[in-house]
Design an enzyme around this catalytic site. Structure first.
Site, short mmCIF file in Angstrom:
data_model
loop_
_atom_site.label_atom_id
_atom_site.label_comp_id
_atom_site.label_asym_id
_atom_site.label_seq_id
_atom_site.Cartn_x
_atom_site.Cartn_y
_atom_site.Cartn_z
N GLY A 216 11.79 44.89 31.82
CA GLY A 216 10.34 44.81 32.08
C GLY A 216 9.72 43.95 32.81
O GLY A 216 8.73 43.65 33.15
N THR A 217 10.70 43.15 33.55
CA THR A 217 10.02 41.99 34.19
C THR A 217 9.77 42.40 35.70
O THR A 217 9.23 41.76 36.75
CB THR A 217 11.02 40.74 34.58
OG1 THR A 217 12.33 41.17 34.84
CG2 THR A 217 10.97 39.89 33.17
N GLY A 218 10.03 43.74 36.19
CA GLY A 218 9.65 44.30 37.22
C GLY A 218 10.67 44.42 38.46
O GLY A 218 10.50 44.33 39.73
N LYS A 219 11.88 44.49 37.90
CA LYS A 219 13.35 44.58 39.00
C LYS A 219 13.21 45.85 39.76
O LYS A 219 13.35 45.77 40.93
CB LYS A 219 14.61 44.16 38.20
CG LYS A 219 14.73 42.88 37.45
CD LYS A 219 16.05 42.96 36.75
CE LYS A 219 16.05 43.99 35.59
NZ LYS A 219 15.27 43.51 34.38
N THR A 220 12.77 47.03 38.89
CA THR A 220 12.72 48.30 39.73
C THR A 220 11.64 48.11 40.58
O THR A 220 11.54 48.58 41.82
CB THR A 220 12.45 49.26 38.74
OG1 THR A 220 13.55 49.27 37.66
CG2 THR A 220 12.51 50.78 39.31
N GLU A 437 -0.23 34.11 4.07
CA GLU A 437 -0.76 33.80 5.61
C GLU A 437 -1.52 32.45 5.64
O GLU A 437 -1.39 31.73 6.39
CB GLU A 437 -1.64 35.02 5.91
CG GLU A 437 -0.92 36.37 5.73
CD GLU A 437 0.40 36.33 6.70
OE1 GLU A 437 0.70 35.41 7.75
OE2 GLU A 437 1.24 36.84 6.42
N ASP A 513 10.44 35.52 8.00
CA ASP A 513 10.33 33.93 8.09
C ASP A 513 11.46 33.15 7.85
O ASP A 513 11.74 32.22 8.72
CB ASP A 513 9.19 33.32 6.97
CG ASP A 513 7.84 33.92 7.22
OD1 ASP A 513 7.59 34.30 8.41
OD2 ASP A 513 7.11 33.84 6.23
P1 ADP Z 1 12.54 46.46 34.96
O1 ADP Z 1 13.17 47.04 36.24
O2 ADP Z 1 12.80 44.94 35.32
O3 ADP Z 1 12.99 46.91 33.50
P2 ADP Z 1 10.22 47.49 35.67
O4 ADP Z 1 10.27 47.15 37.21
O5 ADP Z 1 10.41 48.88 35.64
O6 ADP Z 1 10.99 46.64 35.02
O7 ADP Z 1 8.65 47.54 35.39
C1 ADP Z 1 8.21 48.40 34.29
C2 ADP Z 1 6.74 48.08 34.57
O8 ADP Z 1 6.03 47.04 34.44
C3 ADP Z 1 6.18 48.55 36.34
O9 ADP Z 1 6.24 49.85 36.55
C4 ADP Z 1 4.80 47.63 36.42
O10 ADP Z 1 3.92 48.45 35.80
C5 ADP Z 1 5.08 46.69 35.29
N1 ADP Z 1 5.64 45.37 35.81
C6 ADP Z 1 6.52 44.62 35.63
N2 ADP Z 1 6.73 43.53 36.19
C7 ADP Z 1 5.63 43.52 37.16
C8 ADP Z 1 5.03 42.44 38.00
N3 ADP Z 1 5.73 41.46 38.25
N4 ADP Z 1 3.83 42.80 38.72
C9 ADP Z 1 3.18 43.90 38.21
N5 ADP Z 1 3.65 44.80 37.26
C10 ADP Z 1 4.71 44.56 36.68
#
Ligand code: ADP
Length: 637
Positions: A216-220, A437, A513
């Site tokens: 989810g960090t934006g590799k794709t 809490e 916890d």
């Molecule tokens: P990964 O391939 O690392 O698992 P993705 O590229 O599939 O992650 O990211 C999933 C979605 O999260 C993207 O389509 C985008 O909407 C959002 N996203 C993740 N990183 C970024 C970033 N750095 N900037 C903008 N959007 C991001």
């Protein structure tokens, strides 16, 4: 044992696969033909022997006979015995007296010649038709197994064609934060734009770049942005899509993918989850189960060695488990460049929120800084999800623009799930959850080195929490001191301590916890060198860093036992401290819990107000924005 750097061999022909196909074909064909012959043979006829026929004739039970070639079709007289049958068939024996016999018995008989067409129809119906039907059925079956890969002939075809994008339409502007990753990839875009420039000067172009980071960090997104910036086609496939049930299919898919890509060069091949095929080969005996994966990997290595990078073909791979990759894959000339795409920092999170908020109406209350502070550790996909959740919440509340409240609520939805209003707690349970809490919250106020409380709630959430305390740091932290971690241990165990003090018993509510506190205490001792007993000795290594991280002990059994004792001591010390602090501030605990039971949710400000009232602490001065305001405050004091 396999040499990790061995030269990859070409893939074996998929002999097993062909054999299987033929075997299945023959079996199915026989089955279908059998079924058809059953269907087309008249169920109302019965085969009898010639002797039986003669007996029927003598018993005057035959009404008429038709002679067709070698066969006699016998229609019986309709008496009770034979009423259910229409006719019999029997093979004609060499009986020259048959005509006389029939004549004598007064049976009508005639001759029907078997024609060529009726024979042909019979062949068509009993053999060709089942075969055609079978082939259609088999093709459909293979199509399914191929998940749309092109039928029987398509086994082993790469699916890259269906994933190719002529233009991704994504640029580096769409990827927020990740500046270092973008900078490294900018160079790669240069190679794709003008490979010749680099070749002329004698530079070797990179063939593969590995994008490494948590999910989810934006590799794709980055890979697509590289293709978009270089304006080249983008072939994308996931590692798991190469590996199919037939040995050899993955390898032929790789071959096909590269063939297709070479035709389209300059272009990018993106292989997501490359660890699915690129896992380290163990080389152990009996690793037959990994045959398919190994062949696929070998083929990938062979293809990477085989292509000429000066044509502008670049392979991008993505993984969140770089440590499991086969070293051969990381050798120079293959994936020799590594780009880290890590969790975004505060600045990165603000930038990502802004990119995703671009097309969403936001009102003036929105403060991305506050949202980013509350989402430490969140990745790009979480943040994109939060903005979307906030927009949905705004619509749900009948507003035309997203407010800060929506965004903060969305943060909670993504982190702890939706509110679960249908889970009704009993009055006693509400009291227990409230004190639990408040125990956590009060210990953040009673200790130094803690993050302020933003909110306390006892509304259950869909992800399982019956209540929780939301803490938001005042600034992003990259390091934690020993004192901060010790304070965090006390806070984490504070819920259980409050239960014990107030109810004189404990519940199952502290399970999470306890798990968190134990793993923090263990990390302090084995990884951070924070115990007096073991000092600086590293006792564990972290595995799966990008998938949450798991510490694996790397010490002897006796030391491991001692580590366990040390962890227990640290937890006990922290728990005792939590008990002592809470016992000393019982009045504040009761008052805050009372309000929480009544309201279900209280803000950090409300919490601190009651706490200060009970403890007799004066309200802090409001932050001032001018010299005059500051002077006024000083005068008041
Ligand atoms: P990964 O391939 O690392 O698992 P993705 O590229 O599939 O992650 O990211 C999933 C979605 O999260 C993207 O389509 C985008 O909407 C959002 N996203 C993740 N990183 C970024 C970033 N750095 N900037 C903008 N959007 C991001």
């Amino acid at each position: 044992m396999n040499d990790p750097n061995k030269t990859p061999k070409k893939d074996k022909k998929p002999g097993g696969q062909t054999f299987l196909i033929i075997l299945v074909s023959v079996l199915a064909c026989l089955l279908v033909m059998g079924a058809f012959s059953g269907v087309f043979s008249d169920s109302s006829s019965r085969k009898i022997s010639y002797d039986e026929f003669i007996k029927m004739l003598d018993d005057k039970e035959v009404k008429s006979v038709i002679v067709t070639g070698e066969t006699l079709e016998i229609t019986p007289v309709s008496d009770d015995k034979y009423v259910t049958m229409t006719y019999y068939t029997t093979k004609m024996e060499d009986d020259t007296a048959l005509a006389q016999r029939l004549d004598r018995a007064g049976v009508k008989f005639s001759r029907k010649s078997s024609t060529f067409t009726s024979g042909l129809v019979e062949v068509l119906v009993s053999f060709v038709l089942p075969l055609v039907l079978f082939l259609v059925f088999f093709n459909v079956l293979m199509n399914r197994m191929n998940k749309g890969g092109g039928g029987v002939m398509g086994v082993g075809k790469s699916k890259a064609k269906s994933y190719v994008q002529k233009s991704t339409g994504v640029s580096f502007k769409d990827v927020a934060g990740e500046d270092e990753a973008k900078e490294s990839l900018q160079e790669v875009v240069g190679f794709l734009h003008n490979p010749q420039k680099y070749v002329e000067i004698g530079a070797k172009l990179p063939k593969g770049v590995l994008l490494v980071g948590p999910p989810g960090t934006g590799k794709t997104l980055l890979a697509k942005a590289v293709a978009g910036e270089a304006d080249v086609p983008f072939f994308s496939l996931s590692g798991s899509e190469f590996v199919e049930m037939f040995v050899g299919v993955g390898a032929s898919r790789v071959r096909d993918l590269f063939e297709e890509a070479k035709k389209n060069a300059p272009c990018i091949i993106f292989i997501d989850e490359i660890d699915a095929i690129g896992k380290r080969r163990d080389g152990g005996a009996g690793s037959g189960g990994n045959d398919e994966r190994e062949q696929t990997l070998n083929q990938l290595l062979a293809e990477m060695d085989g292509f000429d990078s000066s044509k502008g073909l670049l392979i991008l791979g993505a993984t969140n488990r770089p440590e499991v990759l086969d070293p051969a894959l990381l050798r120079p000339g293959r994936f020799d460049r590594r780009v880290i795409v890590d969790r975004p920092d505060l600045k990165g999170r603000i930038a990502i929120l802004k990119v995703h908020a671009k097309d969403v109406s936001m009102d003036d209350t929105v403060d991305f800084n506050e949202v980013a502070l509350a989402t430490s550790g969140a990745v790009g996909s979480d943040l994109a999800n939060m903005v979307n959740e906030a927009a949905i919440l705004a619509v749900k509340h009948g507003r035309m623009a997203v407010s800060q409240k929506d965004l903060l609520e969305a943060v909670e939805v993504v982190l702890v799930g939706q509110e679960k209003k249908d889970r009704i707690l009993s009055a006693e349970e509400r009291r227990i959850v409230s004190y639990h809490e408040v125990g956590h919250a009060l210990l953040t106020a009673l200790q130094k080195n803690t993050e302020p409380v933003q909110k306390i709630t006892i509304i259950p959430r869909t992800m399982g929490a019956l209540g929780y305390v939301m803490q938001v740091p005042e600034e992003e932290k990259y390091l934690n001191t020993k004192k901060e971690l010790e304070a965090r241990l006390v806070i984490t165990l504070g819920g259980r301590a409050a239960e014990e003090i107030v109810f004189d018993t404990v519940t199952t509510g502290a399970a999470n916890d306890i798990e968190q506190a134990t793993s923090l205490a263990r990390a302090m001792i084995t990884q951070y060198g924070m115990s007096d007993r073991f000092g600086l000795m590293g006792l564990a290594t972290e595995e799966n860093k990008y998938l949450g991280g798991q510490a694996v002990l790397n010490c002897g059994d006796q030391t491991a036992t001692e580590v366990d004792h040390e962890v227990m001591d640290l937890l006990r010390k922290s728990y005792d401290e939590a008990l002592e602090l809470l016992r000393g501030h019982r009045e504040a605990m009761d008052k805050i819990a009372e309000l929480l039971i009544e309201r279900e949710t209280i803000t950090g400000k409300e919490f601190m107000k009651i706490y200060r009232e009970c403890e007799g602490i004066p309200e802090p001065a409001e932050p001032v924005s001018s010299f005059d305001e500051a002077w006024e405050q000083i005068k008041k004091v």
